[in-house]
Design a protein around this motif. Sequence first.
Motif, PDB file in Angstrom:
ATOM      1  N   LEU A   1       0.821  -1.209   0.000  1.00 25.48           N
ATOM      2  CA  LEU A   1       0.000   0.000   0.000  1.00 25.48           C
ATOM      3  C   LEU A   1       0.860   1.266   0.000  1.00 25.48           C
ATOM      4  O   LEU A   1       0.489   2.274  -0.607  1.00 25.48           O
ATOM      5  N   ALA A   2       1.990   1.205   0.686  1.00 24.57           N
ATOM      6  CA  ALA A   2       2.893   2.364   0.667  1.00 24.57           C
ATOM      7  C   ALA A   2       3.386   2.642  -0.738  1.00 24.57           C
ATOM      8  O   ALA A   2       3.539   3.809  -1.143  1.00 24.57           O
ATOM      9  N   GLY A   3       3.645   1.579  -1.501  1.00 21.23           N
ATOM     10  CA  GLY A   3       4.126   1.765  -2.863  1.00 21.23           C
ATOM     11  C   GLY A   3       3.040   2.158  -3.834  1.00 21.23           C
ATOM     12  O   GLY A   3       3.220   3.069  -4.651  1.00 21.23           O
ATOM     13  N   ARG A   4       1.890   1.485  -3.753  1.00 19.98           N
ATOM     14  CA  ARG A   4       0.837   1.751  -4.730  1.00 19.98           C
ATOM     15  C   ARG A   4      -0.021   2.958  -4.349  1.00 19.98           C
ATOM     16  O   ARG A   4      -0.186   3.893  -5.117  1.00 19.98           O
ATOM     17  N   VAL A   5      -0.567   2.930  -3.138  1.00 19.40           N
ATOM     18  CA  VAL A   5      -1.498   3.968  -2.713  1.00 19.40           C
ATOM     19  C   VAL A   5      -0.768   5.206  -2.218  1.00 19.40           C
ATOM     20  O   VAL A   5      -1.120   6.334  -2.567  1.00 19.40           O
ATOM     21  N   GLY A   6       0.257   4.994  -1.390  1.00 17.01           N
ATOM     22  CA  GLY A   6       0.950   6.138  -0.799  1.00 17.01           C
ATOM     23  C   GLY A   6       1.581   7.047  -1.827  1.00 17.01           C
ATOM     24  O   GLY A   6       1.463   8.278  -1.750  1.00 17.01           O
ATOM     25  N   CYS A   7       2.257   6.468  -2.802  1.00 16.56           N
ATOM     26  CA  CYS A   7       2.893   7.290  -3.836  1.00 16.56           C
ATOM     27  C   CYS A   7       1.860   8.065  -4.633  1.00 16.56           C
ATOM     28  O   CYS A   7       2.072   9.232  -4.985  1.00 16.56           O
ATOM     29  N   ALA A   8       0.720   7.424  -4.924  1.00 17.86           N
ATOM     30  CA  ALA A   8      -0.330   8.112  -5.675  1.00 17.86           C
ATOM     31  C   ALA A   8      -0.911   9.281  -4.876  1.00 17.86           C
ATOM     32  O   ALA A   8      -1.162  10.363  -5.428  1.00 17.86           O
ATOM     33  N   ILE A   9      -1.122   9.068  -3.577  1.00 14.76           N
ATOM     34  CA  ILE A   9      -1.646  10.141  -2.731  1.00 14.76           C
ATOM     35  C   ILE A   9      -0.684  11.319  -2.696  1.00 14.76           C
ATOM     36  O   ILE A   9      -1.077  12.486  -2.860  1.00 14.76           O
ATOM     37  N   THR A  10       0.589  11.037  -2.482  1.00 14.48           N
ATOM     38  CA  THR A  10       1.578  12.114  -2.409  1.00 14.48           C
ATOM     39  C   THR A  10       1.680  12.855  -3.728  1.00 14.48           C
ATOM     40  O   THR A  10       1.736  14.095  -3.753  1.00 14.48           O
ATOM     41  N   ALA A  11       1.718  12.119  -4.828  1.00 18.93           N
ATOM     42  CA  ALA A  11       1.843  12.762  -6.139  1.00 18.93           C
ATOM     43  C   ALA A  11       0.622  13.624  -6.449  1.00 18.93           C
ATOM     44  O   ALA A  11       0.750  14.743  -6.971  1.00 18.93           O
ATOM     45  N   GLU A  12      -0.568  13.115  -6.120  1.00 20.13           N
ATOM     46  CA  GLU A  12      -1.783  13.871  -6.416  1.00 20.13           C
ATOM     47  C   GLU A  12      -1.870  15.155  -5.600  1.00 20.13           C
ATOM     48  O   GLU A  12      -2.082  16.246  -6.151  1.00 20.13           O
ATOM     49  N   ILE A  13      -1.700  15.029  -4.274  1.00 18.55           N
ATOM     50  CA  ILE A  13      -1.795  16.222  -3.427  1.00 18.55           C
ATOM     51  C   ILE A  13      -0.603  17.140  -3.676  1.00 18.55           C
ATOM     52  O   ILE A  13      -0.731  18.367  -3.640  1.00 18.55           O
ATOM     53  N   GLY A  14       0.586  16.558  -3.920  1.00 17.22           N
ATOM     54  CA  GLY A  14       1.756  17.378  -4.213  1.00 17.22           C
ATOM     55  C   GLY A  14       1.578  18.200  -5.475  1.00 17.22           C
ATOM     56  O   GLY A  14       1.967  19.377  -5.533  1.00 17.22           O
ATOM     57  N   THR A  15       0.991  17.607  -6.503  1.00 22.10           N
ATOM     58  CA  THR A  15       0.722  18.352  -7.731  1.00 22.10           C
ATOM     59  C   THR A  15      -0.270  19.476  -7.478  1.00 22.10           C
ATOM     60  O   THR A  15      -0.130  20.584  -8.013  1.00 22.10           O
ATOM     61  N   MET A  16      -1.284  19.201  -6.643  1.00 21.07           N
ATOM     62  CA  MET A  16      -2.231  20.253  -6.294  1.00 21.07           C
ATOM     63  C   MET A  16      -1.552  21.382  -5.520  1.00 21.07           C
ATOM     64  O   MET A  16      -1.904  22.559  -5.667  1.00 21.07           O
ATOM     65  N   SER A  17      -0.557  21.027  -4.702  1.00 24.71           N
ATOM     66  CA  SER A  17       0.146  22.050  -3.928  1.00 24.71           C
ATOM     67  C   SER A  17       0.992  22.951  -4.820  1.00 24.71           C
ATOM     68  O   SER A  17       0.958  24.184  -4.687  1.00 24.71           O
ATOM     69  N   VAL A  18       1.761  22.362  -5.731  1.00 25.59           N
ATOM     70  CA  VAL A  18       2.664  23.166  -6.556  1.00 25.59           C
ATOM     71  C   VAL A  18       1.914  23.944  -7.621  1.00 25.59           C
ATOM     72  O   VAL A  18       2.437  24.937  -8.148  1.00 25.59           O
ATOM     73  N   THR A  19       0.704  23.512  -7.972  1.00 24.00           N
ATOM     74  CA  THR A  19      -0.107  24.263  -8.941  1.00 24.00           C
ATOM     75  C   THR A  19      -1.103  25.191  -8.247  1.00 24.00           C
ATOM     76  O   THR A  19      -2.022  25.712  -8.904  1.00 24.00           O
ATOM     77  N   GLU A  20      -0.948  25.373  -6.938  1.00 26.89           N
ATOM     78  CA  GLU A  20      -1.726  26.314  -6.141  1.00 26.89           C
ATOM     79  C   GLU A  20      -3.202  25.945  -6.045  1.00 26.89           C
ATOM     80  O   GLU A  20      -4.034  26.785  -5.710  1.00 26.89           O
ATOM     81  N   GLN A  21      -3.551  24.691  -6.306  1.00 27.63           N
ATOM     82  CA  GLN A  21      -4.943  24.262  -6.126  1.00 27.63           C
ATOM     83  C   GLN A  21      -5.307  24.179  -4.649  1.00 27.63           C
ATOM     84  O   GLN A  21      -6.463  24.415  -4.280  1.00 27.63           O
TER      85      GLN A  21
ATOM     86  N   ALA B   1       3.074  19.497   1.866  1.00 31.36           N
ATOM     87  CA  ALA B   1       4.322  20.241   2.066  1.00 31.36           C
ATOM     88  C   ALA B   1       5.168  20.326   0.801  1.00 31.36           C
ATOM     89  O   ALA B   1       6.280  20.855   0.846  1.00 31.36           O
ATOM     90  N   THR B   2       4.672  19.817  -0.319  1.00 28.73           N
ATOM     91  CA  THR B   2       5.457  19.791  -1.549  1.00 28.73           C
ATOM     92  C   THR B   2       5.673  21.198  -2.087  1.00 28.73           C
ATOM     93  O   THR B   2       4.746  22.006  -2.161  1.00 28.73           O
ATOM     94  N   ARG B   3       6.897  21.466  -2.496  1.00 25.76           N
ATOM     95  CA  ARG B   3       7.266  22.731  -3.124  1.00 25.76           C
ATOM     96  C   ARG B   3       8.262  22.447  -4.254  1.00 25.76           C
ATOM     97  O   ARG B   3       8.931  21.433  -4.248  1.00 25.76           O
TER      98      ARG B   3
END
Length: 273
Positions: free
Chosen positions: A108-128, A222-224
């Motif tokens: 789950l850390a590999g499949r789900v965790g990475c997807a969660i981080t990438a999705e929310i991280g992309t929202m963070s860097v694009t100011e969503q 916290a992604t920047r």
Amino acid sequence: MVRVVYALGNWTLEAILSVGEITLLFLRCLYLLPTRGLRFRREIVTQLYFIGVGSLSVVVTTGVFAGAVFAYTLYNQLVALGVGSWAGAFMAKMLTWHFGPVLIGLVLAGRVGCAITAEIGTMSVTEQVDALRGFGVSPVSYLVMPRVIAAIVMAPILTAVAIFVGLLAGIGMITWVMGGEAHYQWVQIEAIMIPYDYVQGLVKGLVFGVVIALICCRNGLATRGGAEGVGLATTSANVSSCICILVINLWLSVVLTHLQPLWDGFIARVAGM
């Protein structure tokens, strides 16, 4: 030498700060749960499907091959000692206590965790995420809580599925490949397994799921730094989740073992009513 000490000190401080931020995020989720826990039902259902149904195939595959290879190795060793009929019972104990929850946590850390981080991280860097705050929507309520709730519900279920299919695959390996007697394996499993074993495995699955969701959501928020920052945050979340699973597994094993007398006493009182 000074550089090594300096780097170690920085790493320790960063680890302490990360643990503090994750703990505060968890406490905030608990605070908001009674009032806003089910506010975004559609998002919760989406995450339930993504974490649960979406992970089912890889969980079943992991459980089958882990149970089969564990049974193959264990049966050979126990046959040499003259107690081959104990292989199923030992396999059931280890799958329920450790291998099932830990392996599924890592998956789950590999499949789900990475997807969660990438999705929310992309929202963070694009100011969503900032846009959500501008519209008066809490990122914790909209982004974090649905994923934590989904992890609480689905992680124990996936752990139970992995243990079940792993046990079936192990018994199949012992019976059809190694030539063992299935009846004696099931007799030993019924004799040695107790309800608390399953409770221990499900509790570990629950804790691992919550830890993965919190770590990955925290790293995502916290992604920047654009695309590079998303990649670094995703890698960091995956590594941190895997390390935490292994550390927490040891801690939970000790704590749950010492809590078994309390559980037995509780069950005895309930049965006596």
